[in-house]
Write a protein that holds these residues in place. Structure first.
Motif: not given
Length: 430
Positions: A46, A278, A387
């Motif tokens: 990510t 996320n 994250t």
């Protein structure tokens, strides 16, 4: 203060110790810890796409993003995310089954496998897709990943506990197939798990079938709607966040690892919120519109810098203000570990634990940090954490990465460290 400490040691500490050693809660905590490599791989994917795709796109660097090399990096990161955070519930349920079986002294590997099978058995097997002509088409033999990502964590928790506990108890009651001693141990263990595993999986499958028959909904949808979402909603309240902060600080003051004791709450609820943020971000939701204000990483990014109690600021304050050689010596030993959020040396070295001099700042400073951080996040001054980042990441850098490269949180971190140094000056001089 002495009478308060004595009362807490007599009534609070024994209860906390029992909670911290309760085998089911320990198994849940260890399962979340065990899936950390998978969680971190998804987090790295990510973050890399934030820096290779999202930020360059925001800055207008379209030619950079569209290059073949960068597109390849973005594609690989997408594959890594798909194999990690997109199926995090599936990974978690295996780890939970393993640790529950281990707690009951049953074959642990089989416990993990059975928990996975039971989880899949309660997951819908059919999906509906819309063709280009707008026609809805039903398809069997497909699993919607929405049941396997963070949305399925509570289902994985409940089904994992049920299946692995049933399996383990049947093993302990010797409801098994027994083979001669001459059979290899691996084969014998596999046969030992057959009957308990079969009954555990069938029990979960029957429950899911009856629930679907009675309500028309999958059991995972009901758990998400009536258990997971209410818990997550409650967790976002300012009062709930403050209660967690106070509890962790109290546990630590009495020498009990507060974050470990409350790991089922921190990971089961707030980590779920992190993963949900996320998933929303990956799906294209703007950072300002992410569903959850406060997540697991928010504690570490905004409050527990250097460990619970923001002890890195305490160490810095000692270097600047303290003239006591013994305090400076402990700070020198504690600083390298404090930079990576390991605060046991300063907690037990100063000591802060059971030290009435530090009790008030120890309790008040994190509450003040939480109030400011919660308000700043709610107002959009700093972004929500979306994250997962390893907890050993140094303060400020942690917040920068956890928020996808936000400069605002860097300023926040510097402000907090400077503010705490000033606030702690009087206490240190005492």
């Amino acid at each position: 203060m002495k009478s308060f400490t004595a009362w807490m040691e007599q009534h609070f500490v024994p209860v906390a110790a029992k909670i911290g050693s309760q085998k089911h809660l320990v198994a849940i905590r260890d399962a979340f810890i065990a899936i950390m490599p998978v969680t971190m791989a998804g987090a790295v994917a990510t973050l890399l796409n934030v820096f290779f795709r999202d930020l360059p796109t925001e800055w207008g660097w379209d030619s950079f993003v569209s290059s073949d090399i960068v597109q390849g990096i973005i594609g690989v990161n997408g594959n890594v995310w798909w194999g990690t955070l997109a199926i995090i519930s599936l990974v978690f349920v295996f780890a939970l089954g393993y640790y529950i079986a281990k707690a009951y002294k049953a074959p642990a590997l089989a416990g993990g496998v059975i928990a996975v099978a039971a989880f899949i058995a309660v997951t819908p097997q059919a999906i509906t897709v819309v063709s280009e002509a707008g026609e809805e088409i039903g398809a069997w033999g497909h699993i919607n990943y929405a049941y396997l990502n963070s949305s399925g964590l509570f289902t994985a928790l409940i089904i994992g506990l049920l299946s692995s506990i049933v399996y383990s108890k049947l093993i302990n009651k010797n409801i098994t197939i027994k083979l001669p001693d001459s059979v290899p141990p691996a084969v014998s263990k596999a046969f030992t798990a057959i009957i308990p595993g079969l009954l555990a999986i069938y029990l979960c499958a029957i429950i899911a079938y009856l629930v679907n028959l009675g309500t028309g909904k999958a059991i995972g949808d009901l758990i998400l709607e009536y258990i997971q979402q209410p818990f997550l909603s409650l967790s976002q309240g300012f009062g709930a966040v403050i209660i967690v902060i106070i509890a962790v600080q109290l546990f630590w003051f009495f020498g009990i690892h507060g974050t470990n004791v409350l790991a089922p709450v921190l990971d089961g609820v707030y980590l779920t919120a992190t993963n949900a943020n996320n998933a929303a971000y990956i799906a294209g939701t703007a950072v300002s519109e992410l569903p959850y204000i406060w997540t697991r990483g928010s504690f570490d990014a905004y409050v527990w810098m250097g460990g619970a109690g923001c002890t890195i600021a305490f160490i810095i304050a000692i270097f600047i203000f303290s003239k006591k050689e013994e305090s400076r010596a402990i700070a020198k030993l504690s600083a390298p570990m404090g930079a990576f959020n390991i605060n046991e040396p300063v907690m037990f070295g100063m000591p802060i634990v059971l030290n009435p001099v530090y009790f008030i700042p120890w309790m008040i400073v994190p509450i003040i940090l939480t109030i400011i951080a919660y308000a700043a996040t709610a107002l959009g001054i700093v972004p929500p954490v979306f994250t997962p980042v390893p907890w050993v990441m140094p303060p400020v850098i942690y917040a920068f990465l956890a928020t996808g490269g936000s400069i605002a949180v860097v300023i926040w971190g510097v402000f907090v460290l400077i503010g705490n140094k000033v606030d702690l000056n009087d206490t240190i001089e005492e």
